[in-house]
Design an enzyme around this catalytic site. Structure first.
Site, PDB file in Angstrom:
ATOM      1  N   GLU A   1       0.829  -1.206   0.000  1.00  0.00           N
ATOM      2  CA  GLU A   1       0.000   0.000   0.000  1.00  0.00           C
ATOM      3  C   GLU A   1       0.864   1.257   0.000  1.00  0.00           C
ATOM      4  OE1 GLU A   1      -4.016   1.975   1.750  1.00  0.00           O
ATOM      5  OE2 GLU A   1      -3.440  -0.016   2.426  1.00  0.00           O
ATOM      6  N   THR A   2       1.975   1.207   0.695  1.00  0.00           N
ATOM      7  CA  THR A   2       2.900   2.350   0.688  1.00  0.00           C
ATOM      8  C   THR A   2       3.369   2.636  -0.733  1.00  0.00           C
ATOM      9  OG1 THR A   2       3.633   1.873   2.948  1.00  0.00           O
ATOM     10  CG2 THR A   2       5.116   3.194   1.556  1.00  0.00           C
TER      11      THR A   2
END
Length: 143
Positions: free
Chosen positions: A69-70
């Site tokens: 997700e980062t």
């Protein structure tokens, strides 16, 4: 860090440094995620297995998703531009194998870049290059 013939730091290294600075004090720092290279084509980061494990000593699946997700959110932000915000609206992950030690590397590439959505695929691999996790994230681009 790569330096060209004119002693200039590459744009990919400059973006990586900026993203690492932005992550200071947040979850990415606590999980020791380090962005190593960042372009609109590919963002790469490492994360140690140690400190990001579940009770059996294996890399926690949620840690792989945080890494994914980062990277996917940073990729969407690169494509959206500084005048827009991005938020993740969907993420999934398939865990292929366990990682027990060392670093894992996440590599993010876009699958679709539209006006309001950016979809990316993130591959997390162990130090031997074996795929640990494949994730897909969809980010909404907001004005």
């Amino acid at each position: 860090m790569s330096i060209d013939q004119n002693n200039q730091v590459s744009e990919a290294d400059q973006l990586a440094a900026m993203f690492n600075e932005i992550g200071a004090g947040h979850l990415t720092e606590r999980m020791d995620i380090v962005i190593t290279s960042a372009t609109k084509e590919e963002i790469v980061a490492t994360m140690p297995v140690a400190g990001n494990t579940q009770v059996y000593g294996l890399l926690h699946g949620g840690a792989s998703v945080v890494l994914a997700e980062t990277l996917g959110s940073l990729m969407a932000a690169l494509h959206a531009g500084s005048d827009k915000q991005v938020v993740g609206v969907d993420i999934n992950a398939t865990h292929h194998r366990a990682a027990k030690e060392g670093l894992v590397t996440g590599t993010c590439r876009t699958l679709h870049v539209g006006r309001t959505l950016v979809v990316s695929e993130i591959v997390v691999a162990d130090e031997a290059g074996r795929r640990v996790c494949t994730s897909r994230i969809t980010c909404l681009v907001k004005e």
